[in-house]
Design a protein around this motif. Structure first.
Motif, PDB file in Angstrom:
ATOM      1  N   THR A  62     -10.860   0.973  -4.321  1.00  0.00           N
ATOM      2  CA  THR A  62     -10.423  -0.160  -3.516  1.00  0.00           C
ATOM      3  C   THR A  62      -9.298   0.305  -2.597  1.00  0.00           C
ATOM      4  OG1 THR A  62      -8.792  -0.870  -5.171  1.00  0.00           O
ATOM      5  CG2 THR A  62     -10.990  -1.870  -5.285  1.00  0.00           C
ATOM      6  N   PHE A  63      -9.220  -0.320  -1.431  1.00  0.00           N
ATOM      7  CA  PHE A  63      -8.194   0.017  -0.460  1.00  0.00           C
ATOM      8  C   PHE A  63      -7.285  -1.188  -0.224  1.00  0.00           C
ATOM      9  CE2 PHE A  63     -11.738   2.826   0.641  1.00  0.00           C
ATOM     10  CZ  PHE A  63     -11.091   4.055   0.718  1.00  0.00           C
ATOM     11  N   THR A  64      -6.002  -0.926  -0.139  1.00  0.00           N
ATOM     12  CA  THR A  64      -5.036  -1.928   0.288  1.00  0.00           C
ATOM     13  C   THR A  64      -4.294  -1.352   1.481  1.00  0.00           C
ATOM     14  OG1 THR A  64      -4.730  -2.717  -1.984  1.00  0.00           O
ATOM     15  CG2 THR A  64      -3.073  -3.368  -0.355  1.00  0.00           C
ATOM     16  N   SER A  65      -4.300  -2.079   2.588  1.00  0.00           N
ATOM     17  CA  SER A  65      -3.669  -1.595   3.819  1.00  0.00           C
ATOM     18  C   SER A  65      -2.260  -2.142   3.950  1.00  0.00           C
ATOM     19  CB  SER A  65      -4.503  -1.996   5.037  1.00  0.00           C
ATOM     20  OG  SER A  65      -5.791  -1.438   4.970  1.00  0.00           O
ATOM     21  N   TYR A  66      -1.370  -1.315   4.460  1.00  0.00           N
ATOM     22  CA  TYR A  66       0.028  -1.694   4.667  1.00  0.00           C
ATOM     23  C   TYR A  66       0.407  -1.402   6.117  1.00  0.00           C
ATOM     24  CZ  TYR A  66      -0.020  -1.749  -0.405  1.00  0.00           C
ATOM     25  OH  TYR A  66      -0.342  -2.025  -1.717  1.00  0.00           O
ATOM     26  N   PRO A  67       1.282  -2.230   6.704  1.00  0.00           N
ATOM     27  CA  PRO A  67       1.574  -2.101   8.135  1.00  0.00           C
ATOM     28  C   PRO A  67       2.423  -0.900   8.501  1.00  0.00           C
ATOM     29  CG  PRO A  67       2.949  -3.804   7.162  1.00  0.00           C
ATOM     30  CD  PRO A  67       1.973  -3.392   6.110  1.00  0.00           C
ATOM     31  N   MET A  68       3.130  -0.341   7.535  1.00  0.00           N
ATOM     32  CA  MET A  68       3.992   0.795   7.848  1.00  0.00           C
ATOM     33  C   MET A  68       4.186   1.647   6.599  1.00  0.00           C
ATOM     34  SD  MET A  68       7.527  -1.331   8.356  1.00  0.00           S
ATOM     35  CE  MET A  68       8.075  -2.557   7.174  1.00  0.00           C
ATOM     36  N   ALA A  69       4.712   2.861   6.820  1.00  0.00           N
ATOM     37  CA  ALA A  69       4.834   3.822   5.725  1.00  0.00           C
ATOM     38  C   ALA A  69       5.740   3.310   4.611  1.00  0.00           C
ATOM     39  CB  ALA A  69       5.351   5.150   6.266  1.00  0.00           C
ATOM     40  N   GLY A  70       6.844   2.664   4.981  1.00  0.00           N
ATOM     41  CA  GLY A  70       7.787   2.192   3.969  1.00  0.00           C
ATOM     42  C   GLY A  70       7.141   1.260   2.964  1.00  0.00           C
ATOM     43  N   ALA A  71       6.320   0.337   3.452  1.00  0.00           N
ATOM     44  CA  ALA A  71       5.633  -0.603   2.562  1.00  0.00           C
ATOM     45  C   ALA A  71       4.616   0.120   1.691  1.00  0.00           C
ATOM     46  CB  ALA A  71       4.944  -1.688   3.383  1.00  0.00           C
ATOM     47  N   THR A  72       3.977   1.143   2.239  1.00  0.00           N
ATOM     48  CA  THR A  72       3.012   1.930   1.477  1.00  0.00           C
ATOM     49  C   THR A  72       3.706   2.655   0.332  1.00  0.00           C
ATOM     50  OG1 THR A  72       1.913   2.312   3.611  1.00  0.00           O
ATOM     51  CG2 THR A  72       1.101   3.545   1.728  1.00  0.00           C
ATOM     52  N   VAL A  73       4.859   3.225   0.629  1.00  0.00           N
ATOM     53  CA  VAL A  73       5.639   3.939  -0.390  1.00  0.00           C
ATOM     54  C   VAL A  73       6.076   2.985  -1.504  1.00  0.00           C
ATOM     55  CG1 VAL A  73       7.829   5.122  -0.806  1.00  0.00           C
ATOM     56  CG2 VAL A  73       6.417   5.767   1.151  1.00  0.00           C
ATOM     57  N   GLU A  74       6.545   1.801  -1.139  1.00  0.00           N
ATOM     58  CA  GLU A  74       6.968   0.842  -2.148  1.00  0.00           C
ATOM     59  C   GLU A  74       5.804   0.424  -3.039  1.00  0.00           C
ATOM     60  OE1 GLU A  74      10.090  -0.064  -2.924  1.00  0.00           O
ATOM     61  OE2 GLU A  74      10.598   1.474  -1.431  1.00  0.00           O
ATOM     62  N   ALA A  75       4.617   0.358  -2.463  1.00  0.00           N
ATOM     63  CA  ALA A  75       3.444  -0.048  -3.240  1.00  0.00           C
ATOM     64  C   ALA A  75       3.112   0.971  -4.326  1.00  0.00           C
ATOM     65  CB  ALA A  75       2.243  -0.227  -2.309  1.00  0.00           C
ATOM     66  N   VAL A  76       3.199   2.254  -4.001  1.00  0.00           N
ATOM     67  CA  VAL A  76       2.879   3.259  -5.022  1.00  0.00           C
ATOM     68  C   VAL A  76       4.009   3.366  -6.047  1.00  0.00           C
ATOM     69  CG1 VAL A  76       3.824   5.347  -3.914  1.00  0.00           C
ATOM     70  CG2 VAL A  76       1.774   5.510  -5.328  1.00  0.00           C
ATOM     71  N   LYS A  77       5.240   3.127  -5.624  1.00  0.00           N
ATOM     72  CA  LYS A  77       6.365   3.168  -6.566  1.00  0.00           C
ATOM     73  C   LYS A  77       6.278   2.018  -7.571  1.00  0.00           C
ATOM     74  CE  LYS A  77      10.447   3.677  -4.740  1.00  0.00           C
ATOM     75  NZ  LYS A  77      11.565   3.551  -3.755  1.00  0.00           N
ATOM     76  N   SER A  78       5.739   0.882  -7.141  1.00  0.00           N
ATOM     77  CA  SER A  78       5.647  -0.286  -8.022  1.00  0.00           C
ATOM     78  C   SER A  78       4.295  -0.374  -8.736  1.00  0.00           C
ATOM     79  CB  SER A  78       5.887  -1.566  -7.221  1.00  0.00           C
ATOM     80  OG  SER A  78       4.904  -1.718  -6.207  1.00  0.00           O
ATOM     81  N   ASN A  79       3.503   0.690  -8.633  1.00  0.00           N
ATOM     82  CA  ASN A  79       2.208   0.782  -9.328  1.00  0.00           C
ATOM     83  C   ASN A  79       1.170  -0.218  -8.835  1.00  0.00           C
ATOM     84  OD1 ASN A  79       2.626   2.999 -11.154  1.00  0.00           O
ATOM     85  ND2 ASN A  79       3.975   1.668 -12.350  1.00  0.00           N
ATOM     86  N   GLU A  80       1.315  -0.678  -7.602  1.00  0.00           N
ATOM     87  CA  GLU A  80       0.271  -1.515  -7.016  1.00  0.00           C
ATOM     88  C   GLU A  80      -0.955  -0.677  -6.668  1.00  0.00           C
ATOM     89  OE1 GLU A  80       1.666  -3.784  -3.673  1.00  0.00           O
ATOM     90  OE2 GLU A  80       3.587  -4.187  -4.628  1.00  0.00           O
ATOM     91  N   VAL A  81      -0.721   0.603  -6.356  1.00  0.00           N
ATOM     92  CA  VAL A  81      -1.808   1.518  -6.019  1.00  0.00           C
ATOM     93  C   VAL A  81      -1.574   2.833  -6.769  1.00  0.00           C
ATOM     94  CG1 VAL A  81      -2.274   0.506  -3.758  1.00  0.00           C
ATOM     95  CG2 VAL A  81      -0.570   2.326  -3.964  1.00  0.00           C
ATOM     96  N   ASP A  82      -2.623   3.666  -6.807  1.00  0.00           N
ATOM     97  CA  ASP A  82      -2.562   4.923  -7.552  1.00  0.00           C
ATOM     98  C   ASP A  82      -2.202   6.117  -6.673  1.00  0.00           C
ATOM     99  OD1 ASP A  82      -3.473   3.621  -9.963  1.00  0.00           O
ATOM    100  OD2 ASP A  82      -5.462   3.575  -9.039  1.00  0.00           O
ATOM    101  N   LEU A  83      -2.565   6.063  -5.421  1.00  0.00           N
ATOM    102  CA  LEU A  83      -2.199   7.134  -4.513  1.00  0.00           C
ATOM    103  C   LEU A  83      -2.055   6.584  -3.107  1.00  0.00           C
ATOM    104  CD1 LEU A  83      -4.722   8.228  -2.521  1.00  0.00           C
ATOM    105  CD2 LEU A  83      -5.532   9.180  -4.657  1.00  0.00           C
ATOM    106  N   VAL A  84      -1.296   7.291  -2.299  1.00  0.00           N
ATOM    107  CA  VAL A  84      -1.061   6.884  -0.909  1.00  0.00           C
ATOM    108  C   VAL A  84      -1.141   8.116  -0.014  1.00  0.00           C
ATOM    109  CG1 VAL A  84       0.374   4.885  -1.440  1.00  0.00           C
ATOM    110  CG2 VAL A  84       1.445   7.133  -1.195  1.00  0.00           C
ATOM    111  N   PHE A  85      -1.233   7.850   1.284  1.00  0.00           N
ATOM    112  CA  PHE A  85      -1.220   8.905   2.292  1.00  0.00           C
ATOM    113  C   PHE A  85      -0.013   8.672   3.186  1.00  0.00           C
ATOM    114  CE2 PHE A  85      -5.561   8.517   0.902  1.00  0.00           C
ATOM    115  CZ  PHE A  85      -6.038   9.818   0.868  1.00  0.00           C
ATOM    116  N   VAL A  86       1.001   9.519   3.039  1.00  0.00           N
ATOM    117  CA  VAL A  86       2.235   9.361   3.806  1.00  0.00           C
ATOM    118  C   VAL A  86       2.779  10.733   4.174  1.00  0.00           C
ATOM    119  CG1 VAL A  86       2.904   7.122   2.836  1.00  0.00           C
ATOM    120  CG2 VAL A  86       3.571   9.232   1.664  1.00  0.00           C
ATOM    121  N   ALA A  87       3.784  10.728   5.039  1.00  0.00           N
ATOM    122  CA  ALA A  87       4.428  11.978   5.414  1.00  0.00           C
ATOM    123  C   ALA A  87       5.322  12.479   4.298  1.00  0.00           C
ATOM    124  CB  ALA A  87       5.252  11.778   6.692  1.00  0.00           C
ATOM    125  N   ILE A  88       5.358  13.783   4.120  1.00  0.00           N
ATOM    126  CA  ILE A  88       6.248  14.395   3.136  1.00  0.00           C
ATOM    127  C   ILE A  88       7.690  14.227   3.592  1.00  0.00           C
ATOM    128  CG2 ILE A  88       6.935  16.568   2.067  1.00  0.00           C
ATOM    129  CD1 ILE A  88       4.032  17.504   2.364  1.00  0.00           C
TER     130      ILE A  88
END
Length: 245
Positions: free
Chosen positions: A59-85
């Motif tokens: 399943t995919f969950t889309s986020y409007p920006m990298a910061g929100a994507t990072v918070e999602a993986v930190k809070s276990n909403e998702v299992d992996l993300v694609f972001v800049a190192i």
């Protein structure tokens, strides 16, 4: 053959479905399909490959920006993300090696006296950046004299800049160039101020995250070596970036 044993797989994907966070803040890597509304792009292709390899639903969950994507993986909403190192995010996220490299660049108005990247970090200059983006984090660390003004997200940078906010726009080079086509009187400063390494990130809070990262890292290397990443870039018409070494 790369694989995960059942115990490790259950810690990586505790729900039995691979939950993937997609960052829409960088349209070079992901965007929403105009017809279906589903995410598409290089990151989606990689995620689907991994899910297929592990024989998992996805399943995919889309986020409007990298910061929100990072918070999602930190809070276990998702299992992996694609972001800049980034080292700041690295406190909570474990990264694979980069799969693609993108350039961060500056844009100014034609009337600006600034002619090179080294001119930007000076008292009085105001740099518009997308809040929480990789280049926001980088410039926050590196800029000593200029000021940073944060737009809601990366896509808003050029519009805010043209409304009179700041005197320098910063962002992914290709996105700035694309957004600038909607306006007259803009120019890019030559070169780049940073290289943005894009990778898969997983939460360090998970048990045995190092072993999961090792598995995902081997998969990324395989995708680079096989030409999968390069082919995805061509298919999605990604220009100005390169497969990471």
């Amino acid at each position: 053959m790369n694989t995960l044993n059942p115990s490790l797989l259950s810690t990586f994907v505790p729900t039995g479905t691979l939950r993937v966070g997609i960052n829409l803040g960088n349209p070079l890597l992901a965007s929403l399909d105009g017809n279906s509304g589903d995410p598409k792009g290089i990151t989606v292709d990689i995620a689907n490959y991994i899910a297929t390899k592990l024989q998992l639903p996805i399943t995919f969950t889309s986020y409007p920006m990298a910061g929100a994507t990072v918070e999602a993986v930190k809070s276990n909403e998702v299992d992996l993300v694609f972001v800049a190192i980034d080292p700041v995010r690295g406190a909570d996220i474990s990264y694979t090696p980069a799969y693609i490299q993108i350039e961060g660049a500056y844009m100014v108005k034609d009337t600006s006296p600034l002619t090179k990247n080294e001119d930007v970090d000076a008292v009085g200059n105001e740099i518009v950046v997308g809040k929480g983006s990789a280049y926001d984090l980088y410039l926050t660390r590196e800029i000593k004299h200029a000021s940073l003004l944060r737009s809601a997200n990366s896509q808003a940078v050029v519009d805010d800049f043209m409304k009179g906010i700041g005197n320098v726009a910063a962002g992914v080079k290709q996105q700035l160039e694309s957004d600038a086509l909607r306006y007259d009187g803009l120019r890019m400063l030559p070169g780049r101020f940073m290289v943005i390494n894009q990778a898969i990130g997983i939460p360090k809070a998970r048990v045995d995250f190092e072993k999961t990262n090792a598995y995902l890292s081997s998969e990324i290397q395989e995708l680079k070596d096989s030409g999968f990443i390069a082919e995805a870039m061509l298919r999605h018409q990604v220009q100005g970036a390169k497969v990471a070494e």
